[in-house]
Design a protein around this motif. Structure first.
Motif, PDB file in Angstrom:
ATOM      1  N   UNK A   1       0.847  -1.193   0.000  1.00  0.00           N
ATOM      2  CA  UNK A   1       0.000   0.000   0.000  1.00  0.00           C
ATOM      3  C   UNK A   1       0.882   1.242   0.000  1.00  0.00           C
ATOM      4  N   UNK A   2       2.038   1.087   0.673  1.00  0.00           N
ATOM      5  CA  UNK A   2       3.029   2.170   0.728  1.00  0.00           C
ATOM      6  C   UNK A   2       4.396   1.540   0.452  1.00  0.00           C
ATOM      7  N   UNK A   3       5.180   2.215  -0.368  1.00  0.00           N
ATOM      8  CA  UNK A   3       6.493   1.690  -0.777  1.00  0.00           C
ATOM      9  C   UNK A   3       7.564   2.727  -0.458  1.00  0.00           C
ATOM     10  N   UNK A   4       8.713   2.261   0.060  1.00  0.00           N
ATOM     11  CA  UNK A   4       9.827   3.203   0.238  1.00  0.00           C
ATOM     12  C   UNK A   4      10.987   2.808  -0.651  1.00  0.00           C
ATOM     13  N   UNK A   5      11.712   3.836  -1.115  1.00  0.00           N
ATOM     14  CA  UNK A   5      12.844   3.624  -2.018  1.00  0.00           C
ATOM     15  C   UNK A   5      13.909   4.669  -1.702  1.00  0.00           C
TER      16      UNK A   5
END
Ligand SMILES: Cc1ncc(COP(=O)(O)O)c(C=O)c1O
Length: 399
Positions: free
Chosen positions: A247-251
């Motif tokens: 639902x939420x992605x970090x990069x």
């Protein structure tokens, strides 16, 4: 005193002594090699800790940055800028997320992701005491918020501001996650492949189970792909391999290939109930230089099909490391990993192996005391794998 000693002495004298640095002063890089301030050359299988995906001195990348420097480096977020608009579109297209916020680091991406999840939950029930489930041995950064969801006591000791509101489950143990869910839980945060914790890929059944649990209980799944994302595992994002979507992605890290930039991104459903005007911001976040880097990184990833390169060369890297593991069964417990995110777990601390490899011209790092971690630039070729293998073999056999 040589050049390296001169610079090391200055750092020892003037910087806060928080880093246990190796005694190497890196001056420049070309391809997959770096050269120190006294001309010694190293094959780099650390890539600035999973940052230099494209290798050092990529001409097109450097030209894109130079062009942007001459145009404008910074605008502030009071105004729009072209690279940020293009980078946002490119990142959403490549990740399958709907909305992105650019940060200056991975840690800040985690802060934004966690804030987004808390705000999403708050928008629903107006309660301010929601809980998050994180994992033992996870690493999400060093700010107080990111440390709160980092499951390694070594990093947390002395700074645990959310004590009680973050619960830690056992990675790859779905029952341990289920046992922690209560009516205040709002999200689960996990690395798709744990990096600093020793290179542990998620088991397919586990990550699918976590996704299902989140859907059933109305929790958000935050996947941290700061280290394992952007081609490193042989997919653009590691979650693609598992058939799940966060639902939420970090990069971060490889997103700027050396320019400090990170991102948190989310689905429209989360965005609709999450951070709104005035809820989050950053002076530098998403500035034109950082976003020109993101645009060119994503452009070069597509143009060179670097992800397929990682996928096709992974068996060669795995075979080389398996060969070493097999040759020293008393000293190496196992090889594990995914794509170009590999580990050799030793039966004893690896600090000496790392030091001796450096003396032989190879940069490798650890992930915990007994785990040797290999994170080469994604542009390595077979010859570099052979060179790494020969040096590692020499170093281990000499002990
Ligand atoms: C999985 C993961 N999350 C977050 C971070 C923090 O990123 P940064 O060091 O860019 O703040 C790291 C850094 O190693 C990481 O590996």
């Amino acid at each position: 005193m040589n050049n390296s000693e001169k610079y090391m002495k200055l750092e020892d004298e003037y910087t806060l002594q928080t880093y246990a640095r190796f005694p190497i002063v890196i001056e420049k890089g070309e391809g997959v090699y770096v050269t120190d301030a006294d001309g010694k050359r190293y094959l780099d299988f650390a890539a600035g800790i999973a940052v230099y995906a494209l290798g050092y001195g990529n001409r097109e990348f450097n030209e894109a940055l130079k062009k942007q420097i001459d145009l404008c480096i910074h605008t502030s977020n009071l105004y729009y800028n072209e690279p940020a608009s293009l980078a946002a579109k490119a990142f959403c297209e490549v990740s399958g997320m709907d909305r992105v916020f650019f940060t200056n680091s991975g840690t800040e991406a985690i802060e934004g992701a966690v804030k987004s999840a808390l705000k999403y939950a708050f928008s629903g029930d107006k309660k301010d005491d929601h809980e998050i489930i994180a994992f033992d041995h996870s690493f999400h950064g060093r700010s107080l918020g990111a440390l709160s969801v980092t499951g390694n006591p070594h990093y947390r000791e002395g700074y645990t501001p959310w004590e009680g509101r973050v619960k830690f489950a056992v990675y790859n143990d779905l029952e341990s996650v289920k046992a922690l869910v209560n009516d205040r839980t709002c999200a689960v945060i996990m690395e798709t492949v744990q990096g600093e914790g020793g290179i542990h890929p998620a088991d397919p059944d586990f990550i699918k189970g976590v996704r299902k649990l989140c859907d059933e209980k109305g929790l958000l799944l935050i996947l941290d792909e700061i280290q394992c994302g952007l081609g490193r595992t042989g997919s653009m994002f590691a979650f693609e391999d598992y058939g799940v979507r966060p639902d939420i992605l970090t990069s971060a890290k490889a997103l700027g290939c050396g320019i400090p930039v990170g991102a948190f991104a989310m689905t429209q459903k989360v965005a609709d109930r999450s951070l709104k005007v005035g809820d989050h911001g950053s002076t530098y976040g998403g500035n034109p230089l950082a976003c020109a880097a993101v645009c060119e990184v994503l452009n070069l990833f597509e143009k060179t099909d670097i992800v397929s390169h990682v996928k096709s060369l992974t068996p060669v890297l795995e075979e080389a490391l398996d060969g070493i593991a097999k040759k020293y069964p008393g000293r190496i417990k196992e090889r594990r990993g995914k794509g170009f995110m590999q580990a050799l777990e030793f039966t004893a601390p690896v600090a000496d192996v790392i030091k001796k490899a450096q003396q032989e011209g190879l940069l490798i790092i650890s992930a915990g005391a007994n785990v040797l971690r290999l994170l080469p630039p994604l542009v390595i070729e077979k010859e570099h794998i052979n060179e790494m293998k020969n040096i590692l073999d020499k170093v281990i056999s000499a002990d």
